[in-house]
Design a protein around this motif. Sequence first.
Motif, PDB file in Angstrom:
ATOM      1  N   VAL A   1      -5.071   3.251   7.262  1.00 60.23           N
ATOM      2  CA  VAL A   1      -4.878   2.302   8.355  1.00 60.23           C
ATOM      3  C   VAL A   1      -3.654   2.766   9.134  1.00 60.23           C
ATOM      4  CG1 VAL A   1      -4.543  -0.122   8.940  1.00 60.23           C
ATOM      5  CG2 VAL A   1      -5.871   0.487   6.924  1.00 60.23           C
TER       6      VAL A   1
ATOM      7  N   LEU B   1      -0.172  -6.203   2.892  1.00 61.80           N
ATOM      8  CA  LEU B   1      -0.597  -5.295   3.965  1.00 61.80           C
ATOM      9  C   LEU B   1       0.415  -5.323   5.092  1.00 61.80           C
ATOM     10  CD1 LEU B   1      -4.357  -6.301   4.276  1.00 61.80           C
ATOM     11  CD2 LEU B   1      -3.350  -4.464   2.908  1.00 61.80           C
ATOM     12  N   GLU B   2       0.857  -6.546   5.417  1.00 62.02           N
ATOM     13  CA  GLU B   2       1.878  -6.700   6.452  1.00 62.02           C
ATOM     14  C   GLU B   2       2.448  -8.102   6.395  1.00 62.02           C
ATOM     15  OE1 GLU B   2      -0.315  -5.178   9.617  1.00 62.02           O
ATOM     16  OE2 GLU B   2      -2.087  -6.264   8.993  1.00 62.02           O
TER      17      GLU B   2
ATOM     18  N   LYS C   1     -11.491 -12.124  10.044  1.00 62.35           N
ATOM     19  CA  LYS C   1     -10.908 -11.366  11.163  1.00 62.35           C
ATOM     20  C   LYS C   1     -11.951 -10.742  12.087  1.00 62.35           C
ATOM     21  CE  LYS C   1      -6.441 -11.030   9.753  1.00 62.35           C
ATOM     22  NZ  LYS C   1      -5.333 -11.524  10.534  1.00 62.35           N
TER      23      LYS C   1
ATOM     24  N   GLY D   1      -1.214  -7.835  18.307  1.00 59.84           N
ATOM     25  CA  GLY D   1      -2.375  -7.827  17.431  1.00 59.84           C
ATOM     26  C   GLY D   1      -3.315  -6.659  17.649  1.00 59.84           C
TER      27      GLY D   1
ATOM     28  N   LYS E   1      -0.879   2.118  11.905  1.00 57.84           N
ATOM     29  CA  LYS E   1      -0.236   0.936  12.484  1.00 57.84           C
ATOM     30  C   LYS E   1       0.885   1.347  13.422  1.00 57.84           C
ATOM     31  CE  LYS E   1      -1.380  -1.788   8.468  1.00 57.84           C
ATOM     32  NZ  LYS E   1      -1.023  -2.861   7.558  1.00 57.84           N
TER      33      LYS E   1
ATOM     34  N   ALA F   1       0.848  -1.197   0.000  1.00 60.80           N
ATOM     35  CA  ALA F   1       0.000   0.000   0.000  1.00 60.80           C
ATOM     36  C   ALA F   1       0.883   1.247   0.000  1.00 60.80           C
ATOM     37  CB  ALA F   1      -0.866  -0.012   1.251  1.00 60.80           C
TER      38      ALA F   1
ATOM     39  N   VAL G   1      -3.324  -2.007  15.173  1.00 62.70           N
ATOM     40  CA  VAL G   1      -3.758  -1.607  13.827  1.00 62.70           C
ATOM     41  C   VAL G   1      -5.156  -1.006  13.918  1.00 62.70           C
ATOM     42  CG1 VAL G   1      -4.319  -2.475  11.512  1.00 62.70           C
ATOM     43  CG2 VAL G   1      -2.367  -3.417  12.740  1.00 62.70           C
TER      44      VAL G   1
ATOM     45  N   GLU H   1      -9.054 -10.229   0.900  1.00 66.75           N
ATOM     46  CA  GLU H   1      -7.822 -10.457   1.656  1.00 66.75           C
ATOM     47  C   GLU H   1      -7.520 -11.955   1.695  1.00 66.75           C
ATOM     48  OE1 GLU H   1      -8.128  -8.419   5.412  1.00 66.75           O
ATOM     49  OE2 GLU H   1      -6.202  -9.220   6.069  1.00 66.75           O
TER      50      GLU H   1
ATOM     51  N   GLN I   1      -0.901   3.724   6.278  1.00 67.51           N
ATOM     52  CA  GLN I   1      -1.083   3.165   4.932  1.00 67.51           C
ATOM     53  C   GLN I   1      -2.420   3.615   4.369  1.00 67.51           C
ATOM     54  OE1 GLN I   1      -1.067  -1.134   5.320  1.00 67.51           O
ATOM     55  NE2 GLN I   1       1.093  -1.299   4.773  1.00 67.51           N
ATOM     56  N   GLU I   2      -2.476   3.754   3.049  1.00 66.58           N
ATOM     57  CA  GLU I   2      -3.781   3.969   2.422  1.00 66.58           C
ATOM     58  C   GLU I   2      -4.641   2.730   2.686  1.00 66.58           C
ATOM     59  OE1 GLU I   2      -3.889   3.629  -1.929  1.00 66.58           O
ATOM     60  OE2 GLU I   2      -2.052   2.430  -1.831  1.00 66.58           O
ATOM     61  N   PHE I   3      -5.957   2.912   2.809  1.00 66.90           N
ATOM     62  CA  PHE I   3      -6.868   1.790   3.001  1.00 66.90           C
ATOM     63  C   PHE I   3      -7.079   1.130   1.642  1.00 66.90           C
ATOM     64  CE2 PHE I   3     -11.113  -0.027   2.788  1.00 66.90           C
ATOM     65  CZ  PHE I   3     -11.090  -0.871   3.885  1.00 66.90           C
ATOM     66  N   LEU I   4      -6.839  -0.185   1.594  1.00 64.60           N
ATOM     67  CA  LEU I   4      -6.987  -0.909   0.332  1.00 64.60           C
ATOM     68  C   LEU I   4      -8.272  -1.718   0.329  1.00 64.60           C
ATOM     69  CD1 LEU I   4      -3.353  -2.256  -0.165  1.00 64.60           C
ATOM     70  CD2 LEU I   4      -4.444  -0.381  -1.390  1.00 64.60           C
TER      71      LEU I   4
ATOM     72  N   TYR J   1       3.846 -11.326   8.699  1.00 74.12           N
ATOM     73  CA  TYR J   1       3.930 -11.959  10.014  1.00 74.12           C
ATOM     74  C   TYR J   1       5.076 -12.963   9.931  1.00 74.12           C
ATOM     75  CZ  TYR J   1      -0.796 -10.075  10.163  1.00 74.12           C
ATOM     76  OH  TYR J   1      -1.893  -9.243  10.091  1.00 74.12           O
TER      77      TYR J   1
ATOM     78  N   ASN K   1     -12.140  -6.199  14.994  1.00 78.24           N
ATOM     79  CA  ASN K   1     -11.096  -7.098  14.492  1.00 78.24           C
ATOM     80  C   ASN K   1     -10.683  -8.047  15.614  1.00 78.24           C
ATOM     81  OD1 ASN K   1     -10.120  -7.267  11.902  1.00 78.24           O
ATOM     82  ND2 ASN K   1      -8.690  -5.560  12.124  1.00 78.24           N
TER      83      ASN K   1
ATOM     84  N   MET L   1      -3.762  -8.167   0.125  1.00 75.25           N
ATOM     85  CA  MET L   1      -5.054  -7.718  -0.410  1.00 75.25           C
ATOM     86  C   MET L   1      -4.999  -7.853  -1.920  1.00 75.25           C
ATOM     87  SD  MET L   1      -7.867  -6.554   0.909  1.00 75.25           S
ATOM     88  CE  MET L   1      -7.844  -5.402   2.265  1.00 75.25           C
TER      89      MET L   1
HETATM   90  P1  AMP Z   1      -3.900  -7.442  12.564  1.00 69.45           P
HETATM   91  O1  AMP Z   1      -3.925  -8.895  12.133  1.00 69.45           O
HETATM   92  O2  AMP Z   1      -4.513  -7.178  13.903  1.00 69.45           O
HETATM   93  O3  AMP Z   1      -2.573  -6.798  12.340  1.00 69.45           O
HETATM   94  O4  AMP Z   1      -4.942  -6.718  11.596  1.00 69.45           O
HETATM   95  C1  AMP Z   1      -4.593  -6.382  10.385  1.00 69.45           C
HETATM   96  C2  AMP Z   1      -5.831  -6.305   9.592  1.00 69.45           C
HETATM   97  O5  AMP Z   1      -6.131  -4.951   9.297  1.00 69.45           O
HETATM   98  C3  AMP Z   1      -5.623  -6.969   8.255  1.00 69.45           C
HETATM   99  O6  AMP Z   1      -5.876  -8.349   8.305  1.00 69.45           O
HETATM  100  C4  AMP Z   1      -6.607  -6.213   7.372  1.00 69.45           C
HETATM  101  O7  AMP Z   1      -7.911  -6.749   7.508  1.00 69.45           O
HETATM  102  C5  AMP Z   1      -6.587  -4.830   7.961  1.00 69.45           C
HETATM  103  N1  AMP Z   1      -5.645  -3.975   7.210  1.00 69.45           N
HETATM  104  C6  AMP Z   1      -4.332  -3.773   7.468  1.00 69.45           C
HETATM  105  N2  AMP Z   1      -3.792  -2.923   6.563  1.00 69.45           N
HETATM  106  C7  AMP Z   1      -4.766  -2.589   5.705  1.00 69.45           C
HETATM  107  C8  AMP Z   1      -4.834  -1.726   4.543  1.00 69.45           C
HETATM  108  N3  AMP Z   1      -3.788  -1.020   4.125  1.00 69.45           N
HETATM  109  N4  AMP Z   1      -6.023  -1.642   3.908  1.00 69.45           N
HETATM  110  C9  AMP Z   1      -7.106  -2.324   4.351  1.00 69.45           C
HETATM  111  N5  AMP Z   1      -7.111  -3.126   5.439  1.00 69.45           N
HETATM  112  C10 AMP Z   1      -5.957  -3.264   6.119  1.00 69.45           C
END
Ligand code: AMP
Length: 439
Positions: free
Chosen positions: A149, A290-291, A222, A158, A151, A126, A161, A200, A193-196, A293, A232, A281
């Motif tokens: 989003v 997005l991230e 989630k 967890g 972070k 993103a 975010v 997912e 980050q921009e929301f995408l 792990y 979430n 995504m």
């Molecule tokens: P977590 O697992 O608690 O880190 O939650 C991360 C969740 O936030 C992801 O699984 C996505 O559903 C949401 N997320 C994170 N980054 C983005 C993004 N840039 N755009 C849309 N949703 C995001």
Amino acid sequence: MKLLVIGSGGREHALVWKLAQSPHVTRILCAPGNAGIAEERLAKNTGLVECVNISAEDLPKLLAFAQEKKPDLTIVGPDNPLALGIVDLFQDNALRIWGPNKRAAQFEASKVFSQAFMERHGIPTARAETFSDAGAAKRFAQDLGGNCVVKADGLALGKGVLVCHTIEEANRAIDEMLVSKAFGAARARIVLQEFLEGVEVSLHALCDGKVAKLFPTSQDHKRALDDDKGLNTGGMGTYSPTPFLSDSELDQVGRAILDPWLKGCAAEGIDYRGILYPGVMLTKTGPKVLEFYSRFGDPETQVYLPRLENDLVELLDASATGTLARHELKWRNDAAVCVVMASGGYPGSYGKGAMIDGLAEAGALPNAKVFHAGTARSGAGVVTNGGRVLGVTAWASSLQSARDAAYSAVAKIKFDGAHFRRDIAAKALRHVVQTISCP
Ligand code: AMP
């Protein structure tokens, strides 16, 4: 082989269950484990898995225990001990351990590191910026129309975010993380980050420092409530494979992410041995990470391992010793579905100690397995001991049958306040029907 498994969730129960099936394994110790893990028996000698009450984050005690018991391999489930450097500590003490070292575990432990790495090495992600100043962060959030989003950097368990859709929400999230430091002083930096938008998917790759072997697809749910409503969570259910990516698309997406990631690791001298789990995504303009792990996804493990044909201990040993190229991952054609049963109130506050009934009946169903997450023994019974209590998993030749079987097992289990989603894999089944009827 004697193994030590670290962790206490559904992921660790699934790992122990699969490891216990290996003919190489003569003893499994688990710290701290849970009530379900303590009931597993080894295929080799019918010995019970032995749980020991040491927290997964108590590195000095884990080291002392490992020095006393001398496991041939220690397997780390959760992210916190990895981020705290358990792999480096064990290796410094000549103990073989599976999982990324502290530097490599930064992919999960530091969002700032991860985002910068992706940008340095051309990994699709993103649009994002890193901030420690709230004013500058708010200006960027405004540019994105509040759709962003936020972070927190550092260990967030967890919770770091926050997804925002308005400028007010974004400003509040920025203030929480940078001004009132609701996530602790360590969160003095954020990635915005921009929301995408898109679908997912969870990718997993087993790595040995040189190669990365991609798993099939899976998808987590989630949010706490049906139709992706509510807060979430750590995951309310999973299924594998997902119809949202074909095998060839998975391969393409995987390569688009893993090739530059592997090159980047080599260029920067990062020796990544363990699972890399990119949260991806699928957007209209292509897949975006997005991230990252740095360990198995918890509910994902519960649908992957029933599908895995290989001996898991051989794979993890190869990942730890840099010999993964010799192995080919083999998967059953079955689909698997995991429905998480949680304590009422999760992911907010919830009670503990509710008696769980029906575990034996559910466990007796064919092609089903009840993985324990937050459970404990109480006298002759098992009680709730966490937010996510059980991962009720089933597998079958079709996604529909696996889903039906998982929910049949769920129907046998009762505890006060039990909460579970009723729509795990429902979107995937609708997608399959639509794809077939509208070619
Ligand atoms: P977590 O697992 O608690 O880190 O939650 C991360 C969740 O936030 C992801 O699984 C996505 O559903 C949401 N997320 C994170 N980054 C983005 C993004 N840039 N755009 C849309 N949703 C995001």
